[in-house]
Design an enzyme around this catalytic site. Structure first.
Site, PDB file in Angstrom:
ATOM      1  N   HIS A 129      -3.561   3.353  -3.326  1.00  0.00           N
ATOM      2  CA  HIS A 129      -4.141   2.754  -1.838  1.00  0.00           C
ATOM      3  C   HIS A 129      -3.896   1.474  -1.549  1.00  0.00           C
ATOM      4  O   HIS A 129      -2.296   1.047  -0.671  1.00  0.00           O
ATOM      5  CB  HIS A 129      -6.147   2.434  -1.554  1.00  0.00           C
ATOM      6  N   ILE A 146      -9.935   9.254   0.225  1.00  0.00           N
ATOM      7  CA  ILE A 146     -10.167   7.878  -0.746  1.00  0.00           C
ATOM      8  C   ILE A 146     -10.216   6.624   0.471  1.00  0.00           C
ATOM      9  O   ILE A 146      -9.849   6.598   1.330  1.00  0.00           O
ATOM     10  CB  ILE A 146      -8.679   8.063  -1.348  1.00  0.00           C
ATOM     11  N   GLY A 155     -10.803   5.017   6.687  1.00  0.00           N
ATOM     12  CA  GLY A 155     -11.497   3.195   7.597  1.00  0.00           C
ATOM     13  C   GLY A 155     -11.603   3.090   9.338  1.00  0.00           C
ATOM     14  O   GLY A 155     -12.031   2.783   9.643  1.00  0.00           O
ATOM     15  N   HIS A 208     -28.557 -14.557  24.879  1.00  0.00           N
ATOM     16  CA  HIS A 208     -27.139 -14.498  25.546  1.00  0.00           C
ATOM     17  C   HIS A 208     -26.220 -15.260  26.169  1.00  0.00           C
ATOM     18  O   HIS A 208     -25.869 -15.356  27.002  1.00  0.00           O
ATOM     19  CB  HIS A 208     -27.554 -14.096  27.102  1.00  0.00           C
ATOM     20  N   ARG A 267     -17.774 -17.085  38.926  1.00  0.00           N
ATOM     21  CA  ARG A 267     -18.132 -15.680  38.642  1.00  0.00           C
ATOM     22  C   ARG A 267     -17.502 -14.960  40.192  1.00  0.00           C
ATOM     23  O   ARG A 267     -16.708 -13.930  40.111  1.00  0.00           O
ATOM     24  CB  ARG A 267     -18.613 -14.621  37.630  1.00  0.00           C
ATOM     25  N   HIS A 292      -1.908  -0.964   7.379  1.00  0.00           N
ATOM     26  CA  HIS A 292      -1.803  -1.064   5.280  1.00  0.00           C
ATOM     27  C   HIS A 292      -0.051   0.071   5.201  1.00  0.00           C
ATOM     28  O   HIS A 292       0.196  -0.238   4.297  1.00  0.00           O
ATOM     29  CB  HIS A 292      -2.908  -1.099   4.746  1.00  0.00           C
ATOM     30  N   GLU A 328     -17.294  -3.763  24.615  1.00  0.00           N
ATOM     31  CA  GLU A 328     -16.554  -4.683  24.396  1.00  0.00           C
ATOM     32  C   GLU A 328     -15.315  -4.515  23.144  1.00  0.00           C
ATOM     33  O   GLU A 328     -14.098  -5.285  23.951  1.00  0.00           O
ATOM     34  CB  GLU A 328     -17.814  -5.771  23.954  1.00  0.00           C
ATOM     35  N   ASP A 373     -32.084 -14.593  30.911  1.00  0.00           N
ATOM     36  CA  ASP A 373     -31.876 -14.245  29.770  1.00  0.00           C
ATOM     37  C   ASP A 373     -32.303 -14.536  28.168  1.00  0.00           C
ATOM     38  O   ASP A 373     -32.443 -14.043  27.421  1.00  0.00           O
ATOM     39  CB  ASP A 373     -30.570 -13.431  29.993  1.00  0.00           C
ATOM     40  N   LEU A 411      -8.560  -2.648  10.981  1.00  0.00           N
ATOM     41  CA  LEU A 411      -8.536  -1.175  10.976  1.00  0.00           C
ATOM     42  C   LEU A 411      -9.530  -1.212  12.066  1.00  0.00           C
ATOM     43  O   LEU A 411     -10.381  -1.615  13.221  1.00  0.00           O
ATOM     44  CB  LEU A 411      -9.059  -1.077   9.982  1.00  0.00           C
ATOM     45  N   HIS A 452       0.843  -1.088  -0.069  1.00  0.00           N
ATOM     46  CA  HIS A 452      -0.470  -0.305  -0.033  1.00  0.00           C
ATOM     47  C   HIS A 452       0.593   1.535  -0.868  1.00  0.00           C
ATOM     48  O   HIS A 452       1.093   1.983   0.770  1.00  0.00           O
ATOM     49  CB  HIS A 452      -1.005  -0.411   1.087  1.00  0.00           C
TER      50      HIS A 452
END
Lengths: 798, 798
Positions: free
Chosen positions: B397, B322, B291, B608, B491, B200, B545, B604, B251, B160
């Site tokens: 590009h 671009i 991007g 979930h 947990r 890139h 997340e 849920d 990206l 690129h």
């Protein structure tokens, strides 16, 4: 302000109003009074939906209040409508009515039941009656919604009461005053769409569907909230609950789905509406919360919505300042209004959303008046409104209030009723939606019948989009290949298929996440779907994979005959996996065109080279993972993908050229796995070589080598494991005889999962590490994905 | 404006400057002239980095231009530094120097090589020499960068060139004028970090590393761009190329990584800096493109950066209009400036980024002056600048220019040199960075030695963060359990571990995506990391997340001893999968605390409930997928996770309570799979029952039933398939003897992949459909995940 329910010119409405003579029952008087508070300064106004022109009745006719009230009355009592004017005589209903393929256990008879004579109404807004009683009824309705949510969550001892308690006012206004739908046919094509992006607040939607008269949410369904096999699961699921458009819960998906729904409307309206008939004409409404706003997917989708100028998308942002971890101040202090303005949206702020009915109504009116931009109505609410001790705190977000606080809330809001009770006057108030909805649909059906007469070709196309019935012989458009056809990358073969199919499937539309020229997804005969060219079918998603997938879910679930496809590099399914999973769960038959499907892409290196992706989708329920090897298999994959309207297909396609292999076929692909060559007899080859996609060529070449040495070798293409799994045991045995344990697989991806195919004594050649940056041929060789390796493995196991 | 290289008070600099007596070589004179164009109105100014105070030398001393020039000269010629003043006598270097654990094939000897006497410099900015020659040299350097990119891409015929050609000016200014780094020790702790989010364009970074003198990118490496086993792969990879901080290409990841790097700096600075010693003090610079801007992850991360007020994060937005599909007008018309302002950033627009060196410099100065907000410098550039026929088009590009256009570009930019050539004057100009960098590090080492004397406790902690050496005996903090310990959800057990570990591991910090109270991730002894409390260690990510995962990658790669953890529901790993994959690829030992790991979460419902997630991560390279069954296994999982600093761990944890099982152990977890109970002898049980996590209990109970019937039953916990795979063949045989084909597995997830464990004759009990909304016990029963089912299957196979 309310639109005239009719798409006929205003005079038609006037005519109808003048010719009715009913007296107004008490409950409808209340309803009319309610209008006053909506916009007391307005005269009775007819609003033509699409072109935003207004005709103020008070100035163009001598319409009296009584007449206006009478007009409304029509809609409540179709059976007593004896003095029907000529214009009300409806043409015979067309044989379809915008039905979606039937959902589980839906009652198609009730959905098709229409009143003997469809009725009309128009809303009166210039009444000067006392507003107090009306507002009281609205508040009673709003509190009904609140307590249905409170009580159902309490009964289940599980769920999210906070959002419904805060959003009940906007929910009431939407379903009772604004939206056009037919409760007895949740799949009526031209309905307004509603998406609860903050899906955890689903009791809001269930309460509204219940009040509106949907058969899917009866009282017993409310009582079964979150229980096994109920119609009222823990988050809204379109496949469980007719009336729910899309499946939400994972935050941000819903708003992106809504962008897809609004895109679909804009595209279809641009393609099929005529100057004399706006046959496609509905709004898409959304409620989203702080959680949705924080998710990146919503920014992606909303940026596109602004870019596309989706003026009929109206989103309510439940701005309640509370998320699960507490005040949004701890993690969310951006200026949302300003961000949405930056994204090209019209933004309105309703500062008091708990009680500001008129402000909400005015905001919707303003939103509808802005036709070139989507609108965000930020409605500041109190989560858990009405709960004296838990309102405005995270504790009311996702847990039952507890008996004591439920009582306190009943006390606080003056609610003497038992759990899950709907007061009679509220019931009565909402009862008109069933006949009104039927009338709306009948009206539209009549309109469609006229449309069909004038524009038979367009009507036929639109019908196929509405019903999902594929045009006869569509599959003849699929290209076929012989071994003599030139070698070609399957991504290029994919483009040939897409372009062939777009000509026979009016519902096919889609595009790429800024990789159109790499994914080869452009439909050459169409331009770009853009703000000013919404009739086109190439969608430019930008680098927004996640939003793209969710938008396609919305398109797919808008109408059964819409077949959206979308594309990126296969490895970037990681960016959109949550949307793909929702495709699978919500039965949205999106086609995922995923190119650059292995180390075969070469120099871009390990960030761009999928390894575990085939395995990861083979493990996902209700997904068809297809990896075609050449032209015939690519065509077969498209055939399967188009036919599977209730499960998404993922096509893994090569960047590199592949030869057309002898023995491949469309029919083979339909079986998922099949023999492409075999020199054995009696279903007992010495060894079975199994490949997919670009490695099928390697398997075929290895077979040639082994056959030269006298081996009986079968080559199997396992293009889709899911389809193969669905075949009969005898067919499976004919491909993989239990007696033949000498099996070698080759695939440029993780060997995870292949153990079951090759068995304890077989061998899998694959890649259980990340890729590398180098020319593709070099990587294949260094990674041991070679004919020699397959030959050696075959000798080892046989 | 340039900062004083020193962190010592300004007077120290003056002292040093006055006592040097070198004459200035020609190349340094040029360098000094260059300063002029940067800010010709400024007097020689010393700028204390952290507190933004300025001391104008011209006004506080009689410093002459000559003296200023002399001061600069020191840095170029350490060996001739004979008249060292007292202040320059450095203390002995500490035995570490901010080294990260050695990368593949890195030369630790060269990294540790420091000049005999570390040198100092200060930049002169008030010179009044002619700017023309200086600008010419800058342009020559910028064109060198352009042509290194053009030529390397051309040689590889892949890559690129467009971005490097457009971004060369900002790249030059960053690496040559602004950033503080030591080319010979890319892991020096206090270096400025640079992230090329638009990965890139990696030839930009390789060219800059090459010019700056990094050993990782020598001329032969440039010539091997994108080739097998080169140091210059197709996208920047931190594990291949020392000097590259993080792995980018997908990206949006890079900008989010940069937010993590800046968070790490802010946290460590707040914890360890003292009024008399800013021992942590660096900037984080990013270049991102259109991007990256479109990706939702960047909005998530940038919203947090604004919220946290990361003033030392400076992002350059390469606004070139671009993207791959053409002009950004087709999909990206939002107002990026306004969006970033809404996110709480300071925004600057450099309108002419191709030639506006001074504007870029001024923008950086302004950005540094804004200390309470991150800054976005939008730099409008021309992609492929200099290419007469391809500039400003998508064709430049991602493809080589082609020989003809390379020639035309050489012509156009007046570049007579052969491919990959660095003109002598450019080489000379950049050559000072090696001694300067060494001096910077030596300076800092000296400072650290002083800090260590004054603040031994803090120094020891910081040292462990810098080196990654875990405090001795840390693992003793892990809790242990007996079968009598109360049942508990894993947990909750996870929270016990996190809180225990936070007290012994200074580098442990993290949080949840708005589910702290569900994921149980709060460190009780700490407050929230916030703008005004940056020393705290609970990070509030909001519902973001994807951004969370990538931010944690940045934190992990900031310093080997930083151990970030982050949390959400296991199913929502789908939202962050791309970031988790980068953790795995880039060897970032993030701990993913993933709760609600199965249908066991109950009501849920399917949106979930993870199904395919265990399988999907078992298939991903370099990930440790751990599913502990109880307290000991949770502690074991944390032990493994903390020890594995070069691969991420994912802990799948239950919402529901689980008993403490006899036979589980930390040591067992470290082997990945182990026997928790067995009543057979001779390594020949009748049947082997295999479970993970919450289903290990079911396996154990089924074994009891079967034993009652006289069967010899082994129960195996397969808590981590990856760790088990790494054990010796003999150990594996001791757990799963080849002779015992009667095997039954049970796991509340997809059976995909289990075929290899249970073999052709075994059985896998799992879930190969989506989940359901109902109380957990009900779903387990309906889905057939029961003791009875295991007993029945065991009888079938044995």
């Amino acid at each position: 302000m309310k639109s005239c329910w009719l798409s006929f010119p205003p005079l038609f409405c006037l005519h109808q109003i003048k010719s009715t003579k009913h007296t107004l029952p008490k409950k409808q008087r209340k309803r009319v009074r309610q209008r006053k508070s909506y916009n007391s300064k307005q005269h009775l106004t007819l609003h033509s939906h699409q072109n935003n022109t207004h005709t103020t009745m008070a100035s163009t006719s001598s319409l009296t209040l009584t007449q206006a009230l009478l007009a409304r009355a029509i809609s409540y009592s179709s059976s007593s409508d004896t003095t029907t004017p000529r214009a009300i005589h409806l043409p015979a209903l067309p044989s379809f009515s915008g039905l979606k393929s039937a959902p589980r256990a839906s009652s198609s008879s009730s959905r098709r039941r229409l009143p003997a004579r469809a009725t009309r109404r128009v809303r009166a807004q210039a009444v000067t009656l006392d507003a107090t009683a009306e507002t009281a009824l609205v508040e009673k309705s709003v509190n009904t919604i609140r307590f249905l949510a409170i009580d159902a969550v309490e009964k289940a001892n599980s769920g999210h009461p906070g959002l419904p308690m805060g959003c009940a006012p906007m929910g009431h206004i939407l379903y009772d005053e604004v939206m056009r739908y037919n409760p007895k046919n949740p799949y009526w094509f031209n309905r307004d769409r509603f998406v609860l992006s903050a899906g955890h607040g689903c009791m809001l939607q269930y309460a509204l569907l219940h009040l509106a008269g949907y058969d899917s949410v009866k009282e017993e369904d409310l009582a079964q909230f979150r229980q096994w096999e109920s119609r009222t699961p823990g988050h809204p699921e379109n496949f469980e609950t007719p009336g729910v458009e899309v499946t939400t819960g994972p935050l941000g998906q819903g708003i992106a789905n809504a962008v897809g729904l609004a895109l679909a409307e804009k595209n279809l309206a641009a393609r099929y509406n005529k100057p004399d008939s706006e046959i496609v004409d509905h709004y898409t409404y959304v409620i989203l919360g702080d959680g949705c706003q924080m998710e990146g997917i919503s920014n992606e989708a909303c940026s596109l919505a602004g870019h596309w100028g989706l003026g009929k998308l109206i989103a309510f942002y439940d701005d309640n300042h509370i998320s699960i971890d507490g005040d949004t101040e701890i993690a969310f202090t951006e200026n949302v209004d300003k961000r949405f303005e930056a994204l090209g949206w019209h933004v309105i702020w309703v500062k008091e959303g708990n009680t500001g009915y008129d402000e909400i109504r005015a905001a919707i009116k303003e939103a509808k008046a802005v036709t070139d931009k989507p609108t965000l109505i930020k409605v500041t609410t109190t989560i858990g409104f009405g709960s004296p001790n838990k309102a405005n705190s995270y504790s009311v977000h996702g847990s039952a209030l507890g008996a004591k606080e439920v009582d306190a809330t009943r006390q606080n809001l003056g609610w003497p009723h038992p759990p899950l009770h709907v007061p009679e006057e509220v019931k009565a108030h909402w009862s008109r939606h069933v006949p009104e909805g039927a009338a709306l649909e009948a009206e539209w059906n009549a309109k469609f019948a006229e449309y069909e007469k004038k524009y038979p070709a367009e009507a036929a196309e639109l019908k196929s989009i509405i019903t999902g019935e594929l045009p006869a012989g569509w599959e003849k458009a699929l290209p076929t290949y012989t071994p003599e056809s030139p070698a070609e990358a399957t991504r290029n073969l994919s483009q040939t298929n897409l372009n062939a199919l777009a000509q026979v499937l009016p519902g096919l539309l889609g595009g790429s996440a800024d990789l159109a020229s790499s994914n080869m997804t452009l439909l050459k005969m169409f331009g770009d779907f853009q703000k000013d060219t919404p009739e086109e079918r190439n969608v430019r998603f930008g680098v927004r994979e996640h939003g793209m997938g969710a938008i396609c879910n919305g398109i797919a679930l808008h109408s059964p005959g819409l077949i959206p496809y979308c594309a990126t590099f296969f490895v970037f399914t990681d960016y959109m996996r949550a949307a793909i999973r929702i495709s699978a769960l919500s039965e949205a038959g999106v086609i995922y065109v995923m190119t650059h499907d292995s180390i075969g892409l070469g120099e871009d290196g390990p960030t761009h080279q999928p390894i575990e992706h085939l395995a990861s989708f083979r493990a996902m329920p209700n997904v068809l993972m297809l990896r075609p090897a050449d032209g015939n298999e690519t065509a077969g994959s498209y055939k399967v993908a188009v036919l599977n309207r209730k499960r998404p297909s993922i096509l893994a396609l090569s960047r590199q050229k592949l030869p057309q292999l002898p023995g491949t076929s469309i029919e083979g692909v339909e079986k998922g796995g099949y023999i492409i060559s075999d020199n054995s007899s009696g279903n007992k080859p010495d060894v079975i070589l199994i490949g997919t996609g670009s490695e099928l060529e390697i398997a075929a070449k290895a077979a040639e080598e082994l056959r030269k040495e006298g081996k009986a070798v079968r080559v199997v293409s396992l293009v889709s494991w899911e389809l193969f799994d669905e075949q009969s045991d005898s067919y499976k045995e004919s491909v993989f005889p239990a007696a033949v344990s000498a099996r070698v697989s080759i695939e440029a991806g993780s060997t995870f999962g292949w153990g079951k195919i090759v068995g304890d004594k077989g061998k899998s050649i694959g890649i259980d590490r990340f890729g590398a940056s180098a020319p593709a041929g070099k990587i294949y060789k260094e990674f041991g994905l070679t004919v020699e390796a397959v030959v050696a493995a075959a000798k080892q196991v046989s």
